[in-house]
Each structure stands twice: as structure tokens, then as C-alpha cells.
Scaffold this active site. Structure first.
Site, PDB file in Angstrom:
ATOM      1  N   HIS A 166      -3.227   6.035   4.120  1.00 54.67           N
ATOM      2  CA  HIS A 166      -4.091   4.967   3.622  1.00 54.67           C
ATOM      3  C   HIS A 166      -3.641   3.589   4.101  1.00 54.67           C
ATOM      4  CE1 HIS A 166      -5.914   2.255   0.594  1.00 54.67           C
ATOM      5  NE2 HIS A 166      -6.845   3.189   0.465  1.00 54.67           N
TER       6      HIS A 166
ATOM      7  N   ASP B 151       0.841  -1.196   0.000  1.00 51.74           N
ATOM      8  CA  ASP B 151       0.000   0.000   0.000  1.00 51.74           C
ATOM      9  C   ASP B 151       0.874   1.243   0.000  1.00 51.74           C
ATOM     10  OD1 ASP B 151      -2.328   1.840   0.930  1.00 51.74           O
ATOM     11  OD2 ASP B 151      -3.262  -0.117   0.778  1.00 51.74           O
TER      12      ASP B 151
ATOM     13  N   SER C  95     -11.191  -0.359  -0.906  1.00 52.57           N
ATOM     14  CA  SER C  95      -9.844  -0.539  -0.359  1.00 52.57           C
ATOM     15  C   SER C  95      -9.880  -0.792   1.141  1.00 52.57           C
ATOM     16  CB  SER C  95      -8.980   0.685  -0.665  1.00 52.57           C
ATOM     17  OG  SER C  95      -9.540   1.857  -0.099  1.00 52.57           O
TER      18      SER C  95
END
Length: 409
Positions: free
Chosen positions: A71, A39, A284
Site C-alpha cells: 500500500h 503508511d 487513500s
């Protein structure tokens, strides 16, 4: 990108309530599993003490523990954040170890690009498909039993993207290195905005692979990955979730709470460039819920191959009426069922079937009621009534003949 604090306190986030994690933890907490998070990096956090640095494909010299975007830390928290007292939030597999590999970032761009931009322009972002393939191989060679990829590349449905090296890496990790790969279905934004058509009611058995508006990588490598769509708190497909013939299951992708990459607490959203708050939502964040469930299953059933694990999770999901559809796949993931249920030998195909007309069995008519007793009783009653009436009528002349009148006195 700044973060919006939130999610503190005893309240359990809605996604965790939907998954019934405390009951699932009676059977497994993910011990012994290594979950790779490919990621934007994962920041060191007190609730992620078991975090291994796997490398950085964005910044030279990095080790994957820098998360400028926030994130990756959110994803990692959903998978494996340790529970703490007076906090409702926890990761799905709190006893699993995590491996961070940074492969992308919105705040970086290719070298020399900044000289071509105006000072007020935002960075282009950085992420290379071949670097993603390398990251998958690195995670597999590191010994990861689960790999979470919450990154997607969307291209036109008629275009065959040059993602062959990634496909080869996914196959290597799954079939040769015993890793279960969980990927996001993609959100209807930017290059994924076209989405994909659902089932055509005029041709319900049509091949969905032949009618794509959007190719989603790595989701389209359906033989090697488990693709996750998003549902809301009511179990309905999220409006932003990209449907497709590769969707395997769904998980909560809204009302997300997870770890703050810039602090020691939790967050519920990011502060955007306009100063507003963007809530945490997306496929996600649905994917790591399933990756956590995979870690639970692998800890409880270590003898299962990656494809057998995927089958178990699909077979025990809360299936839609038709068995499978391109929005939620085989249904909403169920950790408790995945850890305890028997799995059928086969699953419905990932393709709608033609409607069929079936003659249902017609029940035999009920036998007529037996009214003999009632009829006998009614006849008998009628006979007695008639006799009594006749007797009364016959007595009138006799009374007139033998009766005493006033003239006789």
C-alpha cells in the site's frame, strides 16, 4: 498479498489525464520538497531513487523501507515516481524527495496474539494511534514540508476517540514545523461503513458536525489538515468515499496505476486471498495526488504558510455549484490553477447556507415599434388605388355615349 501487474506502456492513466500534469510541470515539479509517507512502508524501487528511510513503528529494527502490504509503495509512487521513457505513468511531483515511515500493516499483529488464533486465521493487523502521533512528529522534525497520511481510524459519530496526542502532533507539525498535512477521507468499509449523512434537503443549513454517524481520524482535525475525498473518472464522488464536514477537496481515487512493491514495474491491483484481483481504488490513493500537488505549490510559492497552501488548493479547485459539499469539499483539485491562479481573500464556508429568495431585476419593456413610415406608405398606396378605381368606374358612361356601334355602319 501479491500484486497484479499492469499499467505498463505509453498510455497515460486516467487520473493523470484529469490533472493535466505535463502543463503543471511547466511551473513546478516539486524540487526541494520532502514528502513524508506515513503508511505501510515504502519499498526501494528504481523509480523512487530519492527515498529516505524514516523509521518503523511496526517491526523492531526496521527503517521503513519494507512494505509487506504494498500500500505505502503505491502511495509513494503516486506522489513522486520518476517518469521513464515508454511509460505513461508518473508521480505528480517527480522532483520531490520522499521520506518513508512505517506505522501500520495488515500482516502484523501484537506480540503473542498468534497463540490465541487458529492456524487458518489471518493476522489482525497492527497500527497504533499513539504511534501515528509519534510518526507525525518524527516526520515534522525530519523537515518534511508535506506529510501524507492515507490511514484512518473510524469510530461511532457519538464517540469521542482518544486521539488527543495525534491532534497535538498535527497541530505541532502544521503550526510549528511548517508542514502541510494531507489525509484521506476514508472508505465505506469496516468501521467506516456507516459513512456520514449528506446535506438534509429539509434543513440545508443544519450543522453537519452535530449529525455525524462516523468520526474519521485524522480527518476530523480540520483546522490542521487537508482532507481528500475520491472522485471517479467522470468527476462524480466515488461510491466508497466517506463524506463529512471536514472534506476539503477531491482527487481521482479510481483507475489507479502505481509502483509495484515487489518488482520494478507498475501495478493496477492487488491479488486478494481468494485469488481474485482487487483494483487499486480508495481515498487513500486520492490523498497522495493532492499531496503531490501540495509539493508542486510549495516549490513554486515557498513563502506560503501551510494554511495558506491549503487555502490556495481549495480556492482553485473545480467547485460544485453550491461552493462546497461534504462529498468533494471545494471540488476536484486542479494543479495548473493552483500554480497560476489568483486566490480570492475568502472561501465559502464549509457549511451549507440557508436558501434565500432574491428578486431579480426586471428588464424595462421595449419601446413600441415606430410604424409611421409604414402607415404613411400604406395610406398613400390605398389612396392611389382608390383614385384609380374611381377613374375606371367614371369612364364607363362616357364610352357608352361616344362609342361606335354596328347599327351606324
Amino acid at each position: 498479498m501479491s500484486t497484479q501487474q499492469g499499467g505498463q506502456g505509453l498510455a497515460t492513466p486516467a487520473p493523470q489525464l484529469a490533472l493535466d500534469l505535463p502543463r503543471a510541470w511547466d511551473f513546478s515539479r516539486g524540487a526541494g520538497q520532502l514528502v513524508a509517507v506515513i503508511d505501510t512502508g515504502v519499498s526501494r524501487h528504481p523509480r523512487l531513487p530519492d527515498l529516505d528511510a524514516g523509521g518503523d513503528y511496526v517491526a523492531e529494527g526496521g527503517d521503513g523501507t519494507s512494505d509487506c502490504d504494498g500500500h505505502g509503495t503505491v502511495v509513494a509512487g503516486i506522489i513522486g515516481a520518476k517518469p521513464v521513457a515508454d511509460q505513461g505513468f508518473s508521480g505528480v511531483a517527480p522532483d520531490a524527495r520522499l521520506l518513508t515511515i512505517r506505522q501500520t500493516s495488515k500482516v502484523f499483529q501484537r506480540e503473542g496474539r498468534s497463540g490465541e488464533q487458529r492456524p487458518e486465521d489471518q493476522p489482525d493487523g497492527y497500527g497504533d494511534i499513539n504511534a501515528l502521533a509519534s510518526a507525525v512528529r518524527r516526520a515534522a522534525d525530519w523537515g518534511a514540508t508535506v506529510i501524507n497520511i492515507s490511514l484512518v481510524l473510524c469510530t461511532d459519530g457519538s464517540y469521542n476517540p482518544a486521539d488527543g496526542p495525534l491532534g497535538a502532533a498535527l497541530r505541532y507539525a502544521t503550526l510549528e514545523r511548517n508542514a502541510v498535512i494531507v489525509v484521506a477521507a476514508g472508505n465505506k468499509e469496516q468501521n467506516c461503513n456507516a459513512g456520514n449523512p449528506g446535506i438534509n434537503p429539509l434543513d440545508p443549513s443544519g450543522d453537519l458536525w452535530k449529525n455525524l454517524s462516523t468520526n474519521v481520524t485524522p480527518a476530523r482535525y480540520d483546522d490542521y489538515v487537508l482532507t481528500v475525498g475520491s472522485i471517479d473518472r467522470n468527476g462524480q464522488p466515488s461510491a466508497f468515499s466517506v463524506p463529512g464536514p471536514w472534506v476539503g477537496v477531491a482527487a481521482p481515487g479510481e483507475d489507479i496505476v502505481s509502483l509495484d512493491a515487489r518488482g520494478t514495474g507498475t501495478i493496477t491491483g492487488f491479488v486478494n486471498q481468494q485469488g481474485g484481483v482487487t483494483p487499486l481504488k480508495g481515498t487513500s490513493f486520492a490523498a497522495p495526488y493532492v499531496a503531490g500537488v501540495v509539493a508542486l505549490v510549495r516549490a513554486r510559492f515557498p513563502e506560503l504558510t501551510p494554511l495558506e497552501v491549503i487555502k490556495r488548493i481549495q480556492a482553485t479547485a473545480h467547485a460544485p455549484a453550491e461552493g462546497w459539499n461534504p462529498y468533494i469539499g471545494y471540488g476536484a483539485v486542479d494543479p495548473v490553477a493552483a500554480l497560476t491562479n489568483e486566490v480570492p481573500p475568502t472561501l465559502p464556508p464549509k457549511q451549507p447556507t440557508s436558501p434565500r429568495s432574491i428578486q431579480l431585476a426586471v428588464a424595462a419593456p421595449a419601446p413600441p415599434p415606430d410604424n409611421r413610415a409604414r402607415n404613411i406608405a400604406l395610406v398613400g398606396s390605398a389612396t392611389v388605388a382608390i383614385l384609380l378605381t374611381l377613374g375606371m368606374l367614371a369612364s364607363f358612361p362616357i364610352r357608352r355615349r361616344f362609342g361606335v356601334t354596328g347599327d351606324d355602319m
